[in-house]
Design a protein around this motif. Sequence first.
Motif, PDB file in Angstrom:
ATOM      1  N   ASP A   1       0.862  -1.172   0.000  1.00 33.68           N
ATOM      2  CA  ASP A   1       0.000   0.000   0.000  1.00 33.68           C
ATOM      3  C   ASP A   1       0.905   1.230   0.000  1.00 33.68           C
ATOM      4  O   ASP A   1       2.121   1.110  -0.134  1.00 33.68           O
ATOM      5  CB  ASP A   1      -0.955  -0.004   1.210  1.00 33.68           C
ATOM      6  CG  ASP A   1      -0.225  -0.196   2.536  1.00 33.68           C
ATOM      7  OD1 ASP A   1       0.829   0.448   2.738  1.00 33.68           O
ATOM      8  OD2 ASP A   1      -0.700  -0.981   3.373  1.00 33.68           O
ATOM      9  N   TRP A   2       0.331   2.405   0.192  1.00 34.37           N
ATOM     10  CA  TRP A   2       1.135   3.621   0.085  1.00 34.37           C
ATOM     11  C   TRP A   2       1.973   3.919   1.331  1.00 34.37           C
ATOM     12  O   TRP A   2       2.630   4.951   1.407  1.00 34.37           O
ATOM     13  CB  TRP A   2       0.240   4.802  -0.277  1.00 34.37           C
ATOM     14  CG  TRP A   2      -0.266   4.709  -1.690  1.00 34.37           C
ATOM     15  CD1 TRP A   2       0.136   3.838  -2.661  1.00 34.37           C
ATOM     16  CD2 TRP A   2      -1.289   5.515  -2.275  1.00 34.37           C
ATOM     17  NE1 TRP A   2      -0.554   4.049  -3.827  1.00 34.37           N
ATOM     18  CE2 TRP A   2      -1.444   5.074  -3.606  1.00 34.37           C
ATOM     19  CE3 TRP A   2      -2.083   6.557  -1.810  1.00 34.37           C
ATOM     20  CZ2 TRP A   2      -2.376   5.661  -4.487  1.00 34.37           C
ATOM     21  CZ3 TRP A   2      -3.007   7.136  -2.672  1.00 34.37           C
ATOM     22  CH2 TRP A   2      -3.153   6.692  -3.992  1.00 34.37           C
TER      23      TRP A   2
ATOM     24  N   ILE B   1       7.141   2.740   0.998  1.00 40.24           N
ATOM     25  CA  ILE B   1       7.642   4.019   0.482  1.00 40.24           C
ATOM     26  C   ILE B   1       9.099   3.906   0.040  1.00 40.24           C
ATOM     27  O   ILE B   1       9.945   3.361   0.752  1.00 40.24           O
ATOM     28  CB  ILE B   1       7.513   5.127   1.552  1.00 40.24           C
ATOM     29  CG1 ILE B   1       6.043   5.306   1.963  1.00 40.24           C
ATOM     30  CG2 ILE B   1       8.083   6.449   1.039  1.00 40.24           C
ATOM     31  CD1 ILE B   1       5.836   6.260   3.131  1.00 40.24           C
TER      32      ILE B   1
ATOM     33  N   TYR C   1       2.983   1.043  -4.330  1.00 40.76           N
ATOM     34  CA  TYR C   1       3.913   1.715  -3.429  1.00 40.76           C
ATOM     35  C   TYR C   1       3.807   3.222  -3.631  1.00 40.76           C
ATOM     36  O   TYR C   1       3.134   3.716  -4.536  1.00 40.76           O
ATOM     37  CB  TYR C   1       5.352   1.243  -3.692  1.00 40.76           C
ATOM     38  CG  TYR C   1       5.813   1.446  -5.121  1.00 40.76           C
ATOM     39  CD1 TYR C   1       6.332   2.661  -5.549  1.00 40.76           C
ATOM     40  CD2 TYR C   1       5.693   0.420  -6.060  1.00 40.76           C
ATOM     41  CE1 TYR C   1       6.730   2.852  -6.873  1.00 40.76           C
ATOM     42  CE2 TYR C   1       6.078   0.596  -7.372  1.00 40.76           C
ATOM     43  CZ  TYR C   1       6.603   1.812  -7.767  1.00 40.76           C
ATOM     44  OH  TYR C   1       6.978   2.008  -9.080  1.00 40.76           O
ATOM     45  N   GLN C   2       4.498   3.950  -2.784  1.00 44.10           N
ATOM     46  CA  GLN C   2       4.624   5.400  -2.913  1.00 44.10           C
ATOM     47  C   GLN C   2       6.079   5.760  -3.149  1.00 44.10           C
ATOM     48  O   GLN C   2       6.986   5.174  -2.550  1.00 44.10           O
ATOM     49  CB  GLN C   2       4.128   6.105  -1.642  1.00 44.10           C
ATOM     50  CG  GLN C   2       4.272   7.618  -1.689  1.00 44.10           C
ATOM     51  CD  GLN C   2       3.836   8.322  -0.417  1.00 44.10           C
ATOM     52  OE1 GLN C   2       4.059   9.521  -0.266  1.00 44.10           O
ATOM     53  NE2 GLN C   2       3.224   7.604   0.509  1.00 44.10           N
TER      54      GLN C   2
ATOM     55  N   VAL D   1       0.051   3.052  -7.970  1.00 39.79           N
ATOM     56  CA  VAL D   1       1.237   3.691  -7.413  1.00 39.79           C
ATOM     57  C   VAL D   1       0.898   5.133  -7.064  1.00 39.79           C
ATOM     58  O   VAL D   1       0.075   5.769  -7.736  1.00 39.79           O
ATOM     59  CB  VAL D   1       2.409   3.624  -8.421  1.00 39.79           C
ATOM     60  CG1 VAL D   1       3.548   4.559  -8.025  1.00 39.79           C
ATOM     61  CG2 VAL D   1       2.907   2.187  -8.546  1.00 39.79           C
ATOM     62  N   TYR D   2       1.497   5.657  -6.007  1.00 36.67           N
ATOM     63  CA  TYR D   2       1.357   7.063  -5.649  1.00 36.67           C
ATOM     64  C   TYR D   2       2.662   7.763  -5.994  1.00 36.67           C
ATOM     65  O   TYR D   2       3.669   7.598  -5.308  1.00 36.67           O
ATOM     66  CB  TYR D   2       1.044   7.202  -4.163  1.00 36.67           C
ATOM     67  CG  TYR D   2       0.736   8.616  -3.697  1.00 36.67           C
ATOM     68  CD1 TYR D   2       0.377   9.629  -4.584  1.00 36.67           C
ATOM     69  CD2 TYR D   2       0.793   8.929  -2.338  1.00 36.67           C
ATOM     70  CE1 TYR D   2       0.083  10.908  -4.138  1.00 36.67           C
ATOM     71  CE2 TYR D   2       0.490  10.203  -1.882  1.00 36.67           C
ATOM     72  CZ  TYR D   2       0.148  11.192  -2.780  1.00 36.67           C
ATOM     73  OH  TYR D   2      -0.147  12.460  -2.337  1.00 36.67           O
TER      74      TYR D   2
ATOM     75  N   ASN E   1       4.425  10.818  -5.719  1.00 39.48           N
ATOM     76  CA  ASN E   1       4.207  11.946  -4.805  1.00 39.48           C
ATOM     77  C   ASN E   1       5.520  12.658  -4.517  1.00 39.48           C
ATOM     78  O   ASN E   1       6.171  12.417  -3.501  1.00 39.48           O
ATOM     79  CB  ASN E   1       3.567  11.423  -3.509  1.00 39.48           C
ATOM     80  CG  ASN E   1       3.346  12.529  -2.486  1.00 39.48           C
ATOM     81  OD1 ASN E   1       3.073  13.672  -2.851  1.00 39.48           O
ATOM     82  ND2 ASN E   1       3.462  12.187  -1.216  1.00 39.48           N
TER      83      ASN E   1
END
Length: 618
Positions: free
Chosen positions: A206-207, A210, A328-329, A351-352, A354
């Motif tokens: 999840d996000w 990182i 993932y982030q 995917v984030y 960011n």
Amino acid sequence: MTDDRLILSRRTLLAGTAAGAAALALKSPAWALAADDPWDLAHAISGRLEGLRTQPDFLGRQFHQFHVTAYGAVPCQIVAIPFLYLSSTTSGAGTAPAAGSFDCYGAFAAAIAACHHAGGGRVVVPAGNWYCAGPITLLSNVDFHLASGAQIWFSPNPADYAKYGPYDFGSNGNLVQSRWQGNDCYNFSSMVYAKDQENIALTGEDWTSILNGQAGTLYNATNCWWTWKGTAGADGFVAGQPSEGTANPLNGPIGPLNPALSTAEVNLIEFGSASGGTGNSYTKDSSYLPALSEANIPLDVRIFGVGHQLPPCMIEFFNCRNVWLEGYQVTNTPFWQHHPIACKDLVIRKVYANSIGPNNDGFDPEACDHVLVDQVTFNTGDDCIAIKSGKDNDIEYGPAQNHVIRNCTMNSGHGGITLGSEMSAGVQNIFAENLSMENQNYATNPLNIAIRVKTNLNRGGTVENFHVRNVTLPNGINLTPSFYKPLAGSPIPTNTVSTNQGGVITLDCDYSPGSDNVRIRPPTIKNITISNVTVTAPPGATASCYQAIIVQGPVAADYDGLTSPPPTVVPVENVTISNSTFGTPVNTATPIYLYNIQGLTLDKVTIGTTVYNTVLSA
């Protein structure tokens, strides 16, 4: 080391684009051309790629696990630090791994090697904080997986990405083969890198999984990756510090590198004029690399790395096949966040992306074939998605083609979906649908342009078969203009068209012409359909954009090559915009700007209170 390209004679260099265009003419496959509805091809592309991870080479990965702790990885402690750069324009207190943290580079590399040699599987990074002072280099049949709550903090020191590359260039470091803004070179490794591999994956739960590039964290008293941008007033700029935009004494004159060049050709490459010029501005790293391409200097001479300031991308895969990125982030990246080059069959989903530093594009596939972008969220310091295919003479990997982008969210960025600007080998068969360009940060970091094509007489390229549908912009886009700056002799007056921001749909064929010394490759833009775009003003505003539709075709007056007559410059052709509502632009006097276009069809297009059903040319 060798390079397959030849140093061209003075007759062939800078002679225009006829031969090159013929050699690289974009040919759609027969099975694509047979479809009555272009979206049939989009469905075929996505259908093929959706099944990628169920192929035998991907099956069973999660059941053959290699935990990095079994290879010596040790988590690190995170501590408060008083200062780092948080974005291109802000700074403050933050966090980082404690001094002396255990370096997990060796453990990650050992786990990847063991997984690869065992025939494949999943390398698992457990929950926790992990410090890595070097690149994660993936090998075939490896899924590098971050558990929920796992954060990898990459070293902010550039020297750590010039230690482990396969090419030893002495004082420049051990480097990798790369591309930087569309030009081939040897440079620092990205934080996650792969070359010539297949069946590779980078995944998270999840996000909270990182990858943190720490690009705003200082590696000495003054500098971080982001300060290398060298933009006065932003990015941590400090006068007198080295940057990609300052002259570099390590970069010498172009002429001696290719004795076949005439004086006029060298002058054009270095100064933008066959008659010559003064100064050493062309020795800036960001200018010198494209100059080497224009001069047809082979790859093994294009050595950057230590002593130079070309920041690497965060995640870069070169000539890989069957690539899966998911869940993932990524944050605080030195440059572009994701940059696959010459890859085939690639999926990025959930995917984030960011990172809001300088040139922090979210996803930049370059010269890739068959790409699916699905359910990705973007919060970026530059374009959310920018599809590329090389620049200047670096077109050996061919066009970018057969991409499907769907169900994505764009919060901030220069362009929501962009083709270019490095597109010299062309872009074709690009499909984008169901995009929510939220522009959530409209007050502080607004989305500049929703749908964008950017090229010029340097970047050239053919864009064809670009199809977009179902795009919502509930908070509009940037309401402040950023005007096009024409070159001397241009037929377009200054302060007439806001090509750099504020247009919902902007097809810009004269993007930043003053940044390129050599302008000899007219672009071709044709066969574009855009439908069901809905734009509304952000809270408290009456306007939704600065201008609704901008089409600035190629500007023939910009040509500065040495051939006479110059190459033919053709207008933008066959563009259709339908069933769309753009809200009210700030520039109510010129809501639509057109230059050098034949056949812009507007079908049920509403701008302000006017409904357009017409065909326009200019």
